[in-house]
Scaffold this active site. Structure first.
Site, mmCIF file in Angstrom:
data_model
loop_
_atom_site.group_PDB
_atom_site.id
_atom_site.type_symbol
_atom_site.label_atom_id
_atom_site.label_comp_id
_atom_site.label_asym_id
_atom_site.label_seq_id
_atom_site.Cartn_x
_atom_site.Cartn_y
_atom_site.Cartn_z
ATOM 1 N N SER A 181 0.871 -1.181 0.000
ATOM 2 C CA SER A 181 0.000 0.000 0.000
ATOM 3 C C SER A 181 0.905 1.227 0.000
ATOM 4 O O SER A 181 2.093 1.123 0.342
ATOM 5 C CB SER A 181 -0.844 -0.019 1.284
ATOM 6 O OG SER A 181 -1.422 1.245 1.519
ATOM 7 N N TYR B 226 -1.824 -1.479 10.799
ATOM 8 C CA TYR B 226 -1.979 -1.717 9.354
ATOM 9 C C TYR B 226 -0.800 -1.103 8.583
ATOM 10 O O TYR B 226 -0.185 -1.767 7.746
ATOM 11 C CB TYR B 226 -3.310 -1.135 8.857
ATOM 12 C CG TYR B 226 -3.460 -1.273 7.358
ATOM 13 C CD1 TYR B 226 -3.727 -2.510 6.778
ATOM 14 C CD2 TYR B 226 -3.284 -0.168 6.512
ATOM 15 C CE1 TYR B 226 -3.829 -2.646 5.399
ATOM 16 C CE2 TYR B 226 -3.389 -0.296 5.138
ATOM 17 C CZ TYR B 226 -3.668 -1.539 4.581
ATOM 18 O OH TYR B 226 -3.768 -1.668 3.213
#
Ligand SMILES: NC(=O)c1ccc[n+]([C@@H]2O[C@H](COP(=O)([O-])OP(=O)(O)OC[C@H]3O[C@@H](n4cnc5c(N)ncnc54)[C@H](OP(=O)(O)O)[C@@H]3O)[C@@H](O)[C@H]2O)c1
Length: 266
Positions: A148, A161
């Site tokens: 990401s 995360y």
């Protein structure tokens, strides 16, 4: 048993979002598939769509990859079906929104188990055979790890995360280096905000960040596929995301962290 003269791509998290679009692209490109996720019904629906459209053969593994034994089970199932995995796509992942000290601990640990441990475990299980085959088959073996743009800076309110995705980038880049000259490549795909189930599942639907717009999952998947096929170690999907990732490098880390905090707030 899948059709022997087709290559096979194993895709985790193929039931929704980016993974589902990657499955459609691999099918279009003539691959057979091993589809892994918890939602067996969604995977069966996808397999039947792809068989009609491209004659794709799929092995469906409805598996919860947060179970510590799941990666070994996946390997066992592909071995029993006599499937050679030519491409491994570690895409399954989820986020947990909120203050670290208040978030549900079990959910937090499952997040690490899926985003970090299962990805590492599957890579370690499938990589040696890829390296071995690459000695005789030219350019055999590709791994795509989905990280990401969260990977480039710390992420308050999604602290774990962001940290899991930093791990994915670092692991991928290190492996790409170790594998230089073997014929096996590792690519890390870094999407920015993408329109999928991700934010709803993370309870993160009100973030300021989302007001800047989202890319569509198909475009992100196409970017990932092309980067993988060209053996690129890192691919940031979308020019705006690329620019943001570069600009972070120019900022002091405390400032980058503070800006992310603002964009993460509801
Ligand atoms: N959407 C974004 O803005 C964005 C941005 C950057 C990176 N990413 C990354 O992109 C990847 C794909 O996410 P997405 O956006 O496509 O999200 P998504 O629509 O929520 O899809 C996530 C996929 O992971 C699977 N999955 C979740 N938990 C699982 C488990 N315990 N075991 C096996 N499979 C599991 C889900 O399938 P089941 O529920 O059927 O198990 C689903 O197929 C993730 O790694 C995510 O971190 C997303």
């Amino acid at each position: 048993m899948l059709v022997a003269d087709h290559k096979t791509a194993l895709i985790t998290g193929a039931s929704f979002g980016i993974g589902l679009e990657l499955a459609r692209i691999f099918a279009r490109e003539g691959y057979n598939l091993v589809l892994v996720a918890r939602s067996g019904d969604k995977l069966r629906q996808l397999a039947s769509e792809l068989e009609k459209a491209h004659g794709t053969r799929s092995l469906i593994l409805a598996t919860d990859l947060t179970e510590p034994g799941a990666p070994a089970h996946v390997l066992d199932q592909t071995t029993r079906a006599d499937i050679q995995v030519d491409v491994l796509v570690n895409n399954a992942g989820f986020g947990q929104y909120g203050m670290f000290a208040e978030n549900d601990l079990e959910e937090c640990l499952r997040q690490i188990q899926l985003n970090v441990t299962a990805l590492t475990h599957l890579t370690r299980l499938y990589l040696p055979a890829m390296i071995e085959r690459a000695k005789t088959e030219r350019k055999s073996g590709r791994i795509l790890n989905v990280a990401s743009t969260a990977t480039f800076q710390p992420g308050p309110l999604m602290a774990v995360y962001f940290a899991t995705k930093a791990y994915v980038l670092h692991l991928s880049e290190a492996l790409a280096n170790e594998l230089n000259g073997t014929g096996v490549t590792v690519t890390c795909l870094c999407p920015g905000v993408t329109a999928t189930e991700f934010h709803k599942r993370a309870n993160a639907t009100g973030q300021r960040l989302l007001k800047f717009g989202a890319m569509d999952a198909r475009t992100v998947a196409e970017d990932g596929y092309h980067a993988l096929m060209s053996g690129k170690p890192v691919a940031i999907s979308g020019f705006k995301n690329w620019l943001l990732a570069q600009s972070v490098r120019l900022l002091p880390r405390w400032l980058a962290t503070a800006i992310v905090r603002k964009t993460q707030e509801q």
